[in-house]
Design an enzyme around this catalytic site. Sequence first.
Site, PDB file in Angstrom:
ATOM      1  CG  ASP A 270      18.636 -27.447   1.517  1.00 23.65           C
ATOM      2  OD1 ASP A 270      19.411 -28.423   1.491  1.00 23.65           O
ATOM      3  OD2 ASP A 270      18.609 -26.619   2.446  1.00 23.65           O
TER       4      ASP A 270
ATOM      5  CG  ASP B  61      20.893 -24.421   1.733  1.00 24.64           C
ATOM      6  OD1 ASP B  61      20.296 -23.746   0.868  1.00 24.64           O
ATOM      7  OD2 ASP B  61      20.507 -24.490   2.916  1.00 24.64           O
TER       8      ASP B  61
ATOM      9  CG  ASN C  80       3.179 -30.946 -11.014  1.00 19.57           C
ATOM     10  OD1 ASN C  80       3.945 -30.265 -10.343  1.00 19.57           O
ATOM     11  ND2 ASN C  80       2.627 -30.526 -12.133  1.00 19.57           N
TER      12      ASN C  80
ATOM     13  CE  LYS D  33      21.029 -20.301   4.334  1.00 17.83           C
ATOM     14  NZ  LYS D  33      20.990 -21.424   3.355  1.00 17.83           N
TER      15      LYS D  33
ATOM     16  CE1 TYR E 100      11.844 -21.108   8.186  1.00 13.43           C
ATOM     17  CE2 TYR E 100      13.378 -22.352   9.528  1.00 13.43           C
ATOM     18  CZ  TYR E 100      13.130 -21.435   8.538  1.00 13.43           C
ATOM     19  OH  TYR E 100      14.179 -20.836   7.900  1.00 13.43           O
TER      20      TYR E 100
ATOM     21  CE  LYS F  78      11.947 -16.886   5.359  1.00 10.18           C
ATOM     22  NZ  LYS F  78      10.559 -16.531   5.501  1.00 10.18           N
TER      23      LYS F  78
END
Length: 370
Positions: free
Chosen positions: A11, A52, A104, A132, A234, A237
Amino acid sequence: MRITVSLIKADVGGYPGHSSVHPKLKEISESMLENAKNSGLLIDFKVFGVGDDLQLLMTHTKGVDSEEIHKLAWDTFVKATEIARELKLYGAGQDLLKDAFSGNVKGLGPGIAELSFEERKGEPIVAFMMDKTEPGAFNLPIFRMFADPFNTPGLVIDPTMHDGFVFEVWDILEHRKVFLKSPEELYDLLALIGAKSRYVIKRVFPSEKHPKISKDEPVAVISTEKLFEIAGEYVGKDDPVAIVRAQSGLPALGEVLEPFAFPHLVSGWMRGSHNGPIMPVGLDNAKCTRFDGPPRVVALGFQLANGKLVGPVDLFNDPAFDNARKIANEIADYMRRHGPFEPHRLPLQDMEYTTLPKVLEKLKNRMQGI
Ligand code: F6R
Ligand code: MG
Ligand code: MG
Protein backbone atom coordinates in the site's frame (compact mmCIF):
# COMPACT_ATOMS: atom_id res chain seq x y z
CA MET A 1 11.41 -25.03 -17.56
CA ARG A 2 11.87 -23.82 -13.99
CA ILE A 3 9.75 -20.72 -13.44
CA THR A 4 9.39 -18.41 -10.47
CA VAL A 5 6.15 -16.56 -9.90
CA SER A 6 6.52 -13.55 -7.56
CA LEU A 7 3.54 -11.64 -6.26
CA ILE A 8 4.77 -8.60 -4.31
CA LYS A 9 2.40 -5.94 -2.98
CA ALA A 10 2.37 -2.78 -0.96
CA ASP A 11 0.00 0.00 0.00
CA VAL A 12 1.86 3.09 -1.20
CA GLY A 13 -1.13 5.42 -1.02
CA GLY A 14 -4.91 5.08 -1.12
CA TYR A 15 -7.54 6.93 -3.12
CA PRO A 16 -9.71 8.16 -1.52
CA GLY A 17 -8.75 7.19 2.02
CA HIS A 18 -7.81 3.53 2.17
CA SER A 19 -10.31 2.39 -0.47
CA SER A 20 -8.51 1.85 -3.78
CA VAL A 21 -5.38 2.36 -5.89
CA HIS A 22 -5.14 5.39 -8.20
CA PRO A 23 -4.70 4.41 -11.90
CA LYS A 24 -1.52 6.52 -12.14
CA LEU A 25 0.22 4.24 -9.62
CA LYS A 26 -0.61 1.26 -11.81
CA GLU A 27 0.57 3.10 -14.94
CA ILE A 28 3.99 3.98 -13.53
CA SER A 29 4.40 0.43 -12.18
CA GLU A 30 3.55 -1.02 -15.57
CA SER A 31 6.14 1.14 -17.27
CA MET A 32 8.83 0.15 -14.72
CA LEU A 33 8.05 -3.55 -15.14
CA GLU A 34 7.82 -3.22 -18.92
CA ASN A 35 11.42 -1.92 -18.92
CA ALA A 36 12.45 -4.91 -16.81
CA LYS A 37 10.73 -7.22 -19.26
CA ASN A 38 12.45 -5.57 -22.22
CA SER A 39 15.82 -5.92 -20.50
CA GLY A 40 15.17 -9.66 -20.00
CA LEU A 41 14.87 -9.64 -16.21
CA LEU A 42 11.18 -10.55 -16.28
CA ILE A 43 9.47 -13.02 -18.58
CA ASP A 44 6.10 -11.44 -17.97
CA PHE A 45 4.17 -9.30 -15.49
CA LYS A 46 0.75 -7.89 -14.58
CA VAL A 47 -0.13 -4.99 -12.31
CA PHE A 48 -3.36 -4.79 -10.31
CA GLY A 49 -4.98 -2.75 -7.59
CA VAL A 50 -6.96 -4.57 -4.90
CA GLY A 51 -8.39 -2.29 -2.27
CA ASP A 52 -5.58 0.16 -1.49
CA ASP A 53 -2.86 -2.35 -2.36
CA LEU A 54 -0.69 -2.14 -5.46
CA GLN A 55 -0.02 -5.68 -6.70
CA LEU A 56 2.95 -6.68 -8.88
CA LEU A 57 2.69 -10.17 -10.37
CA MET A 58 5.92 -11.18 -12.09
CA THR A 59 7.38 -14.29 -13.72
CA HIS A 60 11.11 -14.92 -14.19
CA THR A 61 13.84 -17.52 -13.83
CA LYS A 62 15.77 -15.87 -10.97
CA GLY A 63 14.34 -18.07 -8.20
CA VAL A 64 12.71 -16.99 -4.93
CA ASP A 65 14.33 -14.24 -2.85
CA SER A 66 16.17 -12.88 -5.87
CA GLU A 67 17.85 -9.58 -5.05
CA GLU A 68 17.27 -8.29 -8.59
CA ILE A 69 13.55 -9.04 -8.53
CA HIS A 70 13.03 -7.68 -5.01
CA LYS A 71 14.95 -4.53 -5.90
CA LEU A 72 12.77 -4.07 -8.98
CA ALA A 73 9.64 -4.35 -6.81
CA TRP A 74 11.08 -1.97 -4.22
CA ASP A 75 12.12 0.61 -6.84
CA THR A 76 8.67 0.35 -8.40
CA PHE A 77 6.98 1.02 -5.06
CA VAL A 78 9.34 3.94 -4.40
CA LYS A 79 8.53 5.42 -7.83
CA ALA A 80 4.78 4.91 -7.27
CA THR A 81 5.15 6.59 -3.88
CA GLU A 82 6.57 9.69 -5.58
CA ILE A 83 3.39 9.92 -7.67
CA ALA A 84 1.27 9.18 -4.61
CA ARG A 85 2.96 12.14 -2.84
CA GLU A 86 2.37 14.44 -5.82
CA LEU A 87 -1.32 13.52 -5.87
CA LYS A 88 -1.39 13.68 -2.06
CA LEU A 89 -2.90 10.20 -1.98
CA TYR A 90 -3.81 8.98 1.45
CA GLY A 91 -1.02 7.38 3.47
CA ALA A 92 1.51 7.82 0.64
CA GLY A 93 4.40 5.42 1.16
CA GLN A 94 2.52 3.71 4.00
CA ASP A 95 4.00 0.23 3.56
CA LEU A 96 7.57 1.28 2.76
CA LEU A 97 8.66 1.06 6.35
CA LYS A 98 12.40 1.25 5.89
CA ASP A 99 14.30 3.92 4.01
CA ALA A 100 16.65 1.78 2.02
CA PHE A 101 16.67 -1.52 0.19
CA SER A 102 19.19 -4.06 1.45
CA GLY A 103 18.94 -7.11 -0.76
CA ASN A 104 15.43 -8.38 -0.01
CA VAL A 105 12.03 -6.72 0.46
CA LYS A 106 11.20 -9.04 3.37
CA GLY A 107 10.87 -7.06 6.55
CA LEU A 108 10.72 -3.75 4.70
CA GLY A 109 6.93 -3.59 4.55
CA PRO A 110 5.71 -5.13 1.27
CA GLY A 111 4.02 -8.56 1.29
CA ILE A 112 5.52 -11.36 -0.80
CA ALA A 113 4.28 -14.70 -2.14
CA GLU A 114 6.80 -16.49 -4.35
CA LEU A 115 6.83 -19.98 -5.85
CA SER A 116 9.51 -21.68 -7.91
CA PHE A 117 8.65 -24.84 -9.83
CA GLU A 118 9.07 -26.90 -12.98
CA GLU A 119 6.28 -25.66 -15.26
CA ARG A 120 4.02 -28.61 -16.14
CA LYS A 121 2.45 -29.39 -19.51
CA GLY A 122 -0.60 -27.46 -18.31
CA GLU A 123 0.04 -25.09 -15.39
CA PRO A 124 -3.02 -23.23 -14.08
CA ILE A 125 -2.29 -20.81 -11.25
CA VAL A 126 -4.53 -18.56 -9.19
CA ALA A 127 -3.28 -15.31 -7.63
CA PHE A 128 -5.38 -14.46 -4.59
CA MET A 129 -5.25 -10.93 -3.18
CA MET A 130 -6.99 -9.84 -0.01
CA ASP A 131 -7.48 -6.35 1.39
CA LYS A 132 -8.36 -5.27 4.97
CA THR A 133 -7.34 -8.48 6.66
CA GLU A 134 -4.31 -10.49 7.83
CA PRO A 135 -2.36 -13.55 6.58
CA GLY A 136 -4.30 -15.95 8.84
CA ALA A 137 -7.39 -15.20 6.72
CA PHE A 138 -5.97 -17.72 4.24
CA ASN A 139 -5.78 -20.54 6.82
CA LEU A 140 -9.35 -21.73 6.43
CA PRO A 141 -9.60 -21.65 2.63
CA ILE A 142 -6.12 -23.14 2.06
CA PHE A 143 -6.88 -25.89 4.57
CA ARG A 144 -10.14 -26.66 2.81
CA MET A 145 -8.51 -26.77 -0.65
CA PHE A 146 -5.76 -29.20 0.33
CA ALA A 147 -7.13 -31.13 3.31
CA ASP A 148 -10.93 -31.11 3.46
CA PRO A 149 -12.61 -33.88 1.43
CA PHE A 150 -15.96 -32.11 1.79
CA ASN A 151 -14.47 -29.24 -0.22
CA THR A 152 -12.10 -31.20 -2.43
CA PRO A 153 -13.49 -34.52 -3.59
CA GLY A 154 -10.21 -35.05 -5.45
CA LEU A 155 -8.69 -36.05 -2.08
CA VAL A 156 -11.10 -39.01 -2.11
CA ILE A 157 -11.52 -39.71 -5.81
CA ASP A 158 -8.15 -38.99 -7.43
CA PRO A 159 -5.51 -41.58 -6.45
CA THR A 160 -2.70 -39.08 -7.11
CA MET A 161 -4.04 -36.88 -4.27
CA HIS A 162 -4.81 -39.71 -1.91
CA ASP A 163 -1.63 -39.37 0.12
CA GLY A 164 -2.49 -35.83 1.03
CA PHE A 165 -0.36 -32.74 1.45
CA VAL A 166 2.19 -31.28 3.86
CA PHE A 167 1.50 -27.90 5.48
CA GLU A 168 4.32 -25.57 6.52
CA VAL A 169 2.88 -23.60 9.45
CA TRP A 170 4.57 -20.51 10.88
CA ASP A 171 4.25 -19.21 14.40
CA ILE A 172 4.52 -15.55 13.47
CA LEU A 173 5.02 -14.36 17.02
CA GLU A 174 7.81 -16.73 18.07
CA HIS A 175 9.27 -16.99 14.53
CA ARG A 176 9.22 -20.81 14.44
CA LYS A 177 7.81 -23.22 11.90
CA VAL A 178 6.54 -26.80 11.79
CA PHE A 179 5.66 -29.17 8.93
CA LEU A 180 2.42 -31.11 9.45
CA LYS A 181 1.11 -33.86 7.25
CA SER A 182 -2.52 -34.20 6.28
CA PRO A 183 -4.48 -36.44 6.74
CA GLU A 184 -2.24 -38.13 9.37
CA GLU A 185 -1.82 -35.02 11.55
CA LEU A 186 -5.06 -33.27 10.68
CA TYR A 187 -6.06 -32.52 14.26
CA ASP A 188 -2.62 -31.14 15.19
CA LEU A 189 -2.78 -28.98 12.10
CA LEU A 190 -6.20 -27.62 13.03
CA ALA A 191 -5.12 -27.08 16.64
CA LEU A 192 -2.58 -24.58 15.34
CA ILE A 193 -4.17 -22.93 12.32
CA GLY A 194 -7.51 -22.38 14.04
CA ALA A 195 -5.58 -19.72 16.01
CA LYS A 196 -5.19 -17.69 12.85
CA SER A 197 -3.74 -14.51 14.34
CA ARG A 198 -0.64 -16.45 15.40
CA TYR A 199 -0.24 -19.64 13.35
CA VAL A 200 -0.39 -19.16 9.62
CA ILE A 201 -0.02 -21.53 6.72
CA LYS A 202 3.05 -20.41 4.78
CA ARG A 203 3.31 -23.14 2.12
CA VAL A 204 1.74 -26.39 1.04
CA PHE A 205 3.76 -29.26 -0.47
CA PRO A 206 2.68 -32.52 -2.12
CA SER A 207 3.20 -35.67 -0.04
CA GLU A 208 6.44 -37.55 -0.69
CA LYS A 209 4.40 -40.20 -2.48
CA HIS A 210 2.88 -37.78 -4.98
CA PRO A 211 3.45 -39.41 -8.38
CA LYS A 212 3.61 -36.19 -10.40
CA ILE A 213 5.13 -33.37 -8.37
CA SER A 214 8.30 -33.44 -6.27
CA LYS A 215 7.75 -33.17 -2.52
CA ASP A 216 10.12 -30.18 -2.45
CA GLU A 217 8.07 -28.14 -4.90
CA PRO A 218 5.50 -25.94 -3.15
CA VAL A 219 2.01 -25.94 -4.63
CA ALA A 220 0.72 -22.96 -2.63
CA VAL A 221 2.34 -20.03 -0.85
CA ILE A 222 0.93 -17.22 1.29
CA SER A 223 2.52 -13.90 2.27
CA THR A 224 3.07 -13.83 6.01
CA GLU A 225 4.57 -10.44 6.69
CA LYS A 226 3.37 -8.80 9.93
CA LEU A 227 3.53 -5.06 9.52
CA PHE A 228 3.18 -4.32 13.21
CA GLU A 229 6.27 -6.36 13.98
CA ILE A 230 8.24 -4.49 11.39
CA ALA A 231 7.04 -1.03 12.30
CA GLY A 232 6.65 -1.57 16.04
CA GLU A 233 3.27 0.14 15.97
CA TYR A 234 0.03 0.00 14.04
CA VAL A 235 0.49 1.03 10.42
CA GLY A 236 -2.45 -0.75 8.82
CA LYS A 237 -3.09 -4.42 8.24
CA ASP A 238 -0.72 -6.68 6.38
CA ASP A 239 -3.25 -7.50 3.69
CA PRO A 240 -2.12 -10.90 2.41
CA VAL A 241 -1.70 -12.48 -1.02
CA ALA A 242 -1.30 -16.09 -2.12
CA ILE A 243 -0.45 -18.14 -5.19
CA VAL A 244 -2.04 -21.55 -5.65
CA ARG A 245 -1.30 -24.09 -8.40
CA ALA A 246 -4.19 -26.25 -9.60
CA GLN A 247 -5.24 -29.41 -11.47
CA SER A 248 -3.68 -32.71 -12.42
CA GLY A 249 -2.96 -34.19 -8.98
CA LEU A 250 -3.65 -30.87 -7.22
CA PRO A 251 -7.06 -29.43 -6.32
CA ALA A 252 -9.01 -28.58 -9.48
CA LEU A 253 -9.57 -24.91 -10.21
CA GLY A 254 -13.11 -25.23 -8.86
CA GLU A 255 -11.84 -26.91 -5.69
CA VAL A 256 -9.41 -24.02 -5.22
CA LEU A 257 -12.25 -21.49 -5.51
CA GLU A 258 -14.94 -23.40 -3.62
CA PRO A 259 -13.86 -22.35 -0.07
CA PHE A 260 -14.72 -18.75 -0.96
CA ALA A 261 -18.39 -19.65 -1.48
CA PHE A 262 -18.43 -19.36 2.33
CA PRO A 263 -17.57 -15.79 3.40
CA HIS A 264 -15.77 -16.74 6.61
CA LEU A 265 -15.01 -14.27 9.37
CA VAL A 266 -11.60 -12.66 9.28
CA SER A 267 -10.01 -9.94 11.36
CA GLY A 268 -9.16 -6.54 9.91
CA TRP A 269 -11.82 -4.31 8.34
CA MET A 270 -12.18 -0.85 9.90
CA ARG A 271 -8.95 0.25 11.62
CA GLY A 272 -7.67 -3.32 11.43
CA SER A 273 -9.71 -3.88 14.57
CA HIS A 274 -12.86 -5.74 13.59
CA ASN A 275 -14.07 -9.18 12.68
CA GLY A 276 -16.10 -9.35 9.50
CA PRO A 277 -16.85 -11.54 6.50
CA ILE A 278 -14.46 -11.79 3.58
CA MET A 279 -16.29 -10.99 0.36
CA PRO A 280 -15.15 -12.57 -2.92
CA VAL A 281 -15.30 -9.91 -5.65
CA GLY A 282 -14.17 -9.21 -9.19
CA LEU A 283 -11.46 -6.61 -9.81
CA ASP A 284 -14.08 -3.93 -10.57
CA ASN A 285 -15.46 -4.30 -7.07
CA ALA A 286 -12.12 -4.59 -5.32
CA LYS A 287 -12.55 -1.33 -3.46
CA CYS A 288 -13.12 -1.12 0.27
CA THR A 289 -16.05 1.20 0.88
CA ARG A 290 -18.50 0.21 3.60
CA PHE A 291 -16.84 0.68 6.99
CA ASP A 292 -13.53 0.54 5.06
CA GLY A 293 -14.49 -2.88 3.81
CA PRO A 294 -15.86 -5.40 4.17
CA PRO A 295 -12.59 -7.30 3.65
CA ARG A 296 -12.31 -8.41 0.02
CA VAL A 297 -10.65 -11.22 -1.87
CA VAL A 298 -9.93 -11.26 -5.60
CA ALA A 299 -8.89 -14.40 -7.52
CA LEU A 300 -7.15 -14.03 -10.87
CA GLY A 301 -6.54 -17.17 -12.90
CA PHE A 302 -3.78 -17.75 -15.47
CA GLN A 303 -2.32 -20.52 -17.57
CA LEU A 304 1.45 -20.35 -17.66
CA ALA A 305 3.10 -20.78 -21.08
CA ASN A 306 6.88 -20.89 -20.57
CA GLY A 307 6.51 -18.25 -17.91
CA LYS A 308 4.10 -16.07 -19.91
CA LEU A 309 1.00 -15.17 -17.94
CA VAL A 310 -1.91 -16.15 -20.16
CA GLY A 311 -4.80 -14.32 -18.55
CA PRO A 312 -6.15 -13.15 -16.23
CA VAL A 313 -9.62 -14.52 -15.84
CA ASP A 314 -11.30 -12.57 -13.05
CA LEU A 315 -12.63 -15.66 -11.31
CA PHE A 316 -14.95 -14.14 -8.69
CA ASN A 317 -16.52 -11.87 -11.29
CA ASP A 318 -19.17 -14.53 -11.70
CA PRO A 319 -22.80 -15.00 -10.62
CA ALA A 320 -21.75 -18.29 -8.99
CA PHE A 321 -20.35 -16.12 -6.17
CA ASP A 322 -23.40 -13.83 -5.88
CA ASN A 323 -24.75 -15.82 -2.99
CA ALA A 324 -21.44 -15.59 -1.10
CA ARG A 325 -21.57 -11.81 -1.58
CA LYS A 326 -25.17 -11.68 -0.38
CA ILE A 327 -24.34 -13.71 2.72
CA ALA A 328 -21.29 -11.53 3.31
CA ASN A 329 -23.52 -8.44 3.21
CA GLU A 330 -25.95 -10.01 5.68
CA ILE A 331 -23.11 -10.95 8.02
CA ALA A 332 -21.70 -7.44 7.64
CA ASP A 333 -25.05 -5.98 8.76
CA TYR A 334 -25.24 -8.36 11.69
CA MET A 335 -21.69 -7.75 12.84
CA ARG A 336 -21.98 -3.97 12.46
CA ARG A 337 -24.89 -3.87 14.87
CA HIS A 338 -22.46 -4.78 17.68
CA GLY A 339 -20.79 -1.38 17.25
CA PRO A 340 -17.69 -1.18 19.42
CA PHE A 341 -18.44 -4.44 21.23
CA GLU A 342 -16.63 -7.75 20.88
CA PRO A 343 -16.74 -10.03 18.99
CA HIS A 344 -17.18 -7.45 16.20
CA ARG A 345 -14.30 -5.53 17.71
CA LEU A 346 -11.25 -7.77 18.09
CA PRO A 347 -10.31 -9.15 21.53
CA LEU A 348 -8.00 -6.94 23.61
CA GLN A 349 -4.96 -9.07 22.89
CA ASP A 350 -5.31 -8.37 19.16
CA MET A 351 -5.95 -4.67 19.83
CA GLU A 352 -2.48 -4.38 21.37
CA TYR A 353 -1.06 -3.31 18.02
CA THR A 354 -3.73 -0.74 17.22
CA THR A 355 -4.23 2.79 18.50
CA LEU A 356 -6.42 1.56 21.41
CA PRO A 357 -3.60 1.25 24.00
CA LYS A 358 -3.05 5.03 23.63
CA VAL A 359 -6.66 5.57 24.72
CA LEU A 360 -6.36 3.18 27.67
CA GLU A 361 -3.12 4.88 28.75
CA LYS A 362 -5.12 8.03 29.58
CA LEU A 363 -7.20 6.16 32.17
CA LYS A 364 -4.27 4.42 33.82
CA ASN A 365 -3.92 6.78 36.78
CA ARG A 366 -7.63 6.82 37.49
CA MET A 367 -7.85 3.08 38.00
CA GLN A 368 -8.61 2.17 41.63
CA GLY A 369 -8.29 -1.10 43.47
CA ILE A 370 -11.47 -3.15 44.00
C1 F6R B 1 -7.67 -0.70 7.79
C2 F6R B 1 -7.38 0.64 7.36
C3 F6R B 1 -8.38 1.70 7.63
C4 F6R B 1 -7.83 2.76 8.59
C5 F6R B 1 -8.88 3.81 8.91
C6 F6R B 1 -8.33 4.94 9.79
O1 F6R B 1 -6.61 -1.57 7.50
O2 F6R B 1 -6.34 0.93 6.81
O3 F6R B 1 -9.59 1.17 8.10
O4 F6R B 1 -7.39 2.15 9.77
O5 F6R B 1 -9.38 4.39 7.71
O6 F6R B 1 -7.25 5.48 9.12
P1 F6R B 1 -6.48 6.80 9.65
O7 F6R B 1 -6.10 6.54 11.07
O8 F6R B 1 -5.32 6.89 8.71
O9 F6R B 1 -7.45 7.93 9.50
MG1 MG C 1 -3.99 2.25 3.15
MG1 MG D 1 -4.65 -2.56 2.10
